[in-house]
Scaffold this active site. Structure first.
Site, PDB file in Angstrom:
ATOM      1  N   GLU A   1       2.219   5.991  12.768  1.00  5.02           N
ATOM      2  CA  GLU A   1       0.942   5.721  13.391  1.00  5.02           C
ATOM      3  C   GLU A   1       0.728   4.226  13.661  1.00  5.02           C
ATOM      4  OE1 GLU A   1      -2.498   7.401  11.543  1.00  5.02           O
ATOM      5  OE2 GLU A   1      -3.333   7.783  13.518  1.00  5.02           O
ATOM      6  N   ASP A   2       1.137   3.394  12.722  1.00  2.79           N
ATOM      7  CA  ASP A   2       0.770   1.972  12.812  1.00  2.79           C
ATOM      8  C   ASP A   2       1.875   1.039  13.292  1.00  2.79           C
ATOM      9  OD1 ASP A   2      -1.555   2.881  11.799  1.00  2.79           O
ATOM     10  OD2 ASP A   2      -1.275   2.098   9.766  1.00  2.79           O
TER      11      ASP A   2
ATOM     12  N   HIS B   1       0.819  -1.222   0.000  1.00  2.00           N
ATOM     13  CA  HIS B   1       0.000   0.000   0.000  1.00  2.00           C
ATOM     14  C   HIS B   1       0.852   1.271   0.000  1.00  2.00           C
ATOM     15  CE1 HIS B   1      -2.694   3.169   1.331  1.00  2.00           C
ATOM     16  NE2 HIS B   1      -2.076   3.226   2.495  1.00  2.00           N
TER      17      HIS B   1
ATOM     18  N   ASP C   1      -2.823   8.696  -0.584  1.00  2.00           N
ATOM     19  CA  ASP C   1      -3.186   7.617   0.333  1.00  2.00           C
ATOM     20  C   ASP C   1      -4.653   7.236   0.140  1.00  2.00           C
ATOM     21  OD1 ASP C   1      -3.064   5.860   2.545  1.00  2.00           O
ATOM     22  OD2 ASP C   1      -3.708   7.456   3.916  1.00  2.00           O
TER      23      ASP C   1
ATOM     24  N   HIS D   1       4.426   6.766   5.224  1.00  2.00           N
ATOM     25  CA  HIS D   1       3.352   7.581   5.805  1.00  2.00           C
ATOM     26  C   HIS D   1       2.567   6.880   6.904  1.00  2.00           C
ATOM     27  CE1 HIS D   1       0.648   5.451   2.956  1.00  2.00           C
ATOM     28  NE2 HIS D   1      -0.288   5.736   3.836  1.00  2.00           N
TER      29      HIS D   1
ATOM     30  N   ASP E   1     -24.601  13.857 -25.704  1.00  2.00           N
ATOM     31  CA  ASP E   1     -24.438  14.385 -27.049  1.00  2.00           C
ATOM     32  C   ASP E   1     -23.948  15.826 -27.091  1.00  2.00           C
ATOM     33  OD1 ASP E   1     -25.048  11.978 -27.997  1.00  2.00           O
ATOM     34  OD2 ASP E   1     -27.095  12.439 -28.630  1.00  2.00           O
TER      35      ASP E   1
HETATM   36 MN    MN Z   1      -2.156   4.749   4.196  1.00  2.00          MN
END
Ligand code: MN
Length: 747
Positions: A98-99, A69, A160, A94, A280
């Site tokens: 946080e993770d 990702h 992201d 990124h 159209d």
């Molecule tokens: Mn992300």
């Protein structure tokens, strides 16, 4: 360097990428080389390795390794925004802070300040995206811009979200809907405001596909079916034009297929027309490759109108007069021989880049909005400059320098429910309270910012979440005038101060009326006004205010009224109080005061040593307070705190009667001082408070006055205080009592 960094460093050095990983990395590097001015391969490789290491073992909803990702986000950064390798590296990392257990410090040590700053920014704004009321996209965007500081932070967030939306079908339906709605209401308008039209269109189609899959499929199928006949028409329409353009050696591209499904759907909805009618309406774009200029656009226009009849009303020249956001293009609508209308847009490649995916984002500049900040002027200037003098590195340079401080005159704060409020810069919790509701402002007793108790006068900053705790009655404080910037709060406070003055004046009138009754004297209001004027007051009200605040002795007034009643006139010598010189007044006071001077707590400066003085009961000064003396008409000196509102009034109206005073060094006397305690009501609270005061603070209490409502407790404790330091100690100690929310000095 911290230990953990060394570990990460060794881990990174030890890590050998396998064949598959190497091929993923080299694909990313290829994209970087293709789109960026410069790429530091080792820098990107190191980030790629950390990205892989830190997310190792984690899988996405699709089942694929998580680290793919951030790699995809990094590709979008390089390909769609093509700014620099720092933003590619930041995109790779990124999600780490946080993770994973990688810290911002690790990032800073390994990749430098800029990357750390970018990742910190992404982490921060991600928090703000969660659970916000997306109906306020406009305000939200301003908040975002005022927080993000660096445009790259916002772009990484876009990339992201774009990748998450592209891979959304692996999520459960409920989550898909939530993400799609949020993206449609928040990210798409933001991308639009940034001028990132391609990104915006992709956001919208991806969302539309989730939210209304049937309509999406219907339009997509129709587009496929119509593709051939449409292309045929465009080819036929362009054939003679193209031929001539080639003859003149034009280098150009023709765009004619609408790819944006959601905009067709929206037009069908808003115009209540079937697909065919919307579809159209042809629009063809002719893009002139570099180094064609704006003059060439006019030549193309002239060629087209040689073949087709233009509708004059539909002509737009955005080249001579660009849109405020820097958009430049020629627009014309022509009619074919079969009667079909075709809109033709003519622009150079550079203009097209800016319009489609460049940073032609105008951020604040919107027609109708007042003025532009100098930063914005710089930005618009830059857009023009890029259009006029194509230079490959201009964009990069500019983005690096450009700070997103466009909204520094406003701040954006949240209510406890997550609702956004816009306030002027410098606003305090009090302003916020009035912004919510005037009643909240009037009854505010305490405030919480980001979950922490803070004084009401605390200045707010963008992103703060603010909670106002209100009491059961009006709790305005004239001192707040210094702490508010909004009109609402100021107006209410001004009104309050007036009311308060009126109340003091009413009290003064009562004092007078009692005295008059006791002395069996009756006097009309008209006569009183005349007497007040003799005392140099503008109106009787002003005189009553001074009586009420203790500055003017009621007996003095009584004497004069009595004299007036018996003689029918006022003795000039008696009434001309104010016209006497300061010296005269002082002389008289010194003689009267010397005989009574006792207490040694205060030193009255200058010649007025040893005068009689007393403490004003409007502000109850205690040693340590800044104080001033006010020579009252009966000869003594009233001591006020220098920030007392009554004192301010006296300074304004009677400055010649102010004397400097200061506290003596050693004071034995105790003073009365009061504190107000606000907190959550609970059993035993009063007991706790009194025990702490008597046992650990060795402070005697004169009285305690408690009210309690709606679970909130308010206590006014009147205490015997040594000095300001003592009072402050008490306040600090009481603030630590369980459940207590706010302790302040009470007047
Ligand atoms: Mn992300």
């Amino acid at each position: 360097m911290a230990k953990v960094d060394t570990d990460i460093k060794t881990d990174l050095e030890k890590l050998e990428l396998d064949k598959l990983q190497e091929s993923i990395l080299s694909e990313l590097l290829d994209i970087c080389h293709e789109n960026l001015d410069e790429t530091d391969d080792e820098f990107v490789r190191k980030a790629f390795k950390l990205c892989y290491l830190s997310h190792q073992g984690v899988k996405r909803a699709s089942g694929e390794a998580y680290f793919l990702h951030p790699v995809e986000v990094a590709k979008i950064m390089a390909e769609d925004f093509n700014i620099d390798d720092e933003s590619v590296v930041a995109a790779l990392l990124h999600d780490t802070v946080e993770d994973t257990n990688v810290t911002l410090n690790d990032i800073r040590n390994l990749f430098g300040d800029t990357v750390a700053h970018l990742i910190d920014g992404v982490t921060k704004i991600t928090g703000f995206f969660d659970n916000r009321d997306s109906k306020q996209a406009e305000t939200f965007m301003k908040l975002l811009l005022s927080m993000a500081e660096d445009i790259r932070v916002v772009l990484i967030k876009f990339a992201d979200r774009l990748h998450n939306m592209r891979t959304i079908n692996h999520l459960p339906r409920q989550k898909q809907l939530k993400k799609a709605t949020e993206t449609l209401e928040l990210y798409a308008p933001l991308a639009h405001r940034f001028g990132l039209f391609n990104i915006k269109n992709e956001f919208e189609d991806l969302c539309f596909k989730v939210i209304d899959p049937n309509s999406f499929k219907f339009i997509a199928r129709k587009l496929r079916e119509k593709k051939e006949s449409r292309e045929e028409f465009i080819d036929k329409f362009m054939e003679p034009v193209e031929k001539q353009l080639e003859e003149y050696n034009f280098n150009f591209e023709i765009k004619g297929r609408p790819k944006h499904i959601y905009s067709i759907y929206r037009k069908m909805q808003s115009q209540q027309k079937p697909f065919e009618e919307i579809y159209d309406l042809f629009a063809i774009r002719i893009i002139l490759e570099n180094p064609h200029t704006k003059e060439d656009c006019w030549r193309v226009y002239s060629i087209i109108t040689d073949w087709y009849t233009p509708i004059p009303k539909r002509f737009r020249d955005f080249i001579s007069v660009p849109k405020a956001n820097g958009y430049q293009s020629l627009h014309t609508t022509v009619i074919t021989k079969t009667g079909r209308k075709v809109e033709v847009q003519i622009r150079t490649r550079k203009m097209d880049n800016i319009a489609e995916q460049g940073l032609a984002a105008h951020w604040k500049y919107k027609e109708g909005e007042s003025g532009g900040s100098s930063e914005l002027d710089k930005f618009v200037h830059w857009v023009r400059d890029v259009l006029d003098n194509p230079r490959p590195d201009a964009a990069t340079e500019f983005v690096k320098d450009f700070q997103l401080n466009l909204y520094q005159d406003e701040i954006y704060v949240f209510t406890p429910d997550g609702e956004l409020k816009t306030l002027p810069n410098g606003a305090s919790c009090i302003d916020f309270a009035f912004e919510i509701h005037s009643e909240i402002g009037e009854r505010a007793v305490a405030s919480k910012v980001n979950g922490k108790m803070v004084p009401l006068r605390t200045k707010l900053k963008s992103g703060d979440q603010v909670e106002i705790i209100t009491g059961n009655k009006i709790n305005l404080n004239p001192d707040w005038m210094e702490d508010v910037v909004t009109h609402k709060a100021k107006a209410r406070l001004r009104q309050f101060i007036k009311q308060k003055e009126r109340k003091v004046a009413d009290e003064g009138r009562e004092i007078w009326e009692k005295r008059a009754k006791k002395g069996k004297i009756a006097i009309s209001d008209q006569e009183l006004t005349r007497i007040a004027q003799k005392f140099q007051f503008d109106a009787a009200q002003d005189m009553f205010f001074e009586i009420g605040s203790g500055a003017f002795e009621v007996d003095k007034l009584f004497e004069v009224v009595k004299q007036f009643k018996s003689k029918g006139r006022i003795d000039d010598k008696q009434d001309d109080y104010k016209s006497r010189t300061e010296e005269e007044i002082q002389k008289e006071y010194i003689t009267t005061a010397r005989s009574v001077g006792d207490d040694k707590a205060l030193v009255v400066e200058g010649e007025l040593s040893n005068v009689k003085y007393s403490y004003a009961n409007c502000c109850n000064p205690i040693p340590g307070d800044n104080v001033i003396g006010f020579i009252s008409r009966n000869g003594d000196v009233k001591i006020h705190r220098s920030n007392c509102k009554n004192a301010h009034h006296l300074i304004k109206t009677d400055s010649e009667r102010i004397v400097d005073v200061s506290w003596a060094k050693n004071i034995d006397t105790q003073f009365l001082g009061a504190v107000r305690v606000i907190g959550e009501d609970r059993v035993g609270l009063v007991n706790d408070l009194t025990e702490i005061l008597s046992k650990s603070m060795q402070t005697n209490m004169k009285s305690i006055n408690v009210t309690s409502e709606g679970g909130m407790f308010e206590g006014i404790l009147t205490l015997y205080i040594n000095d300001l330091a003592h009072l402050e100690k008490i306040i600090n100690r009481l603030e630590r009592v369980e459940g207590i929310k706010n302790v302040t000095r009470y007047e």
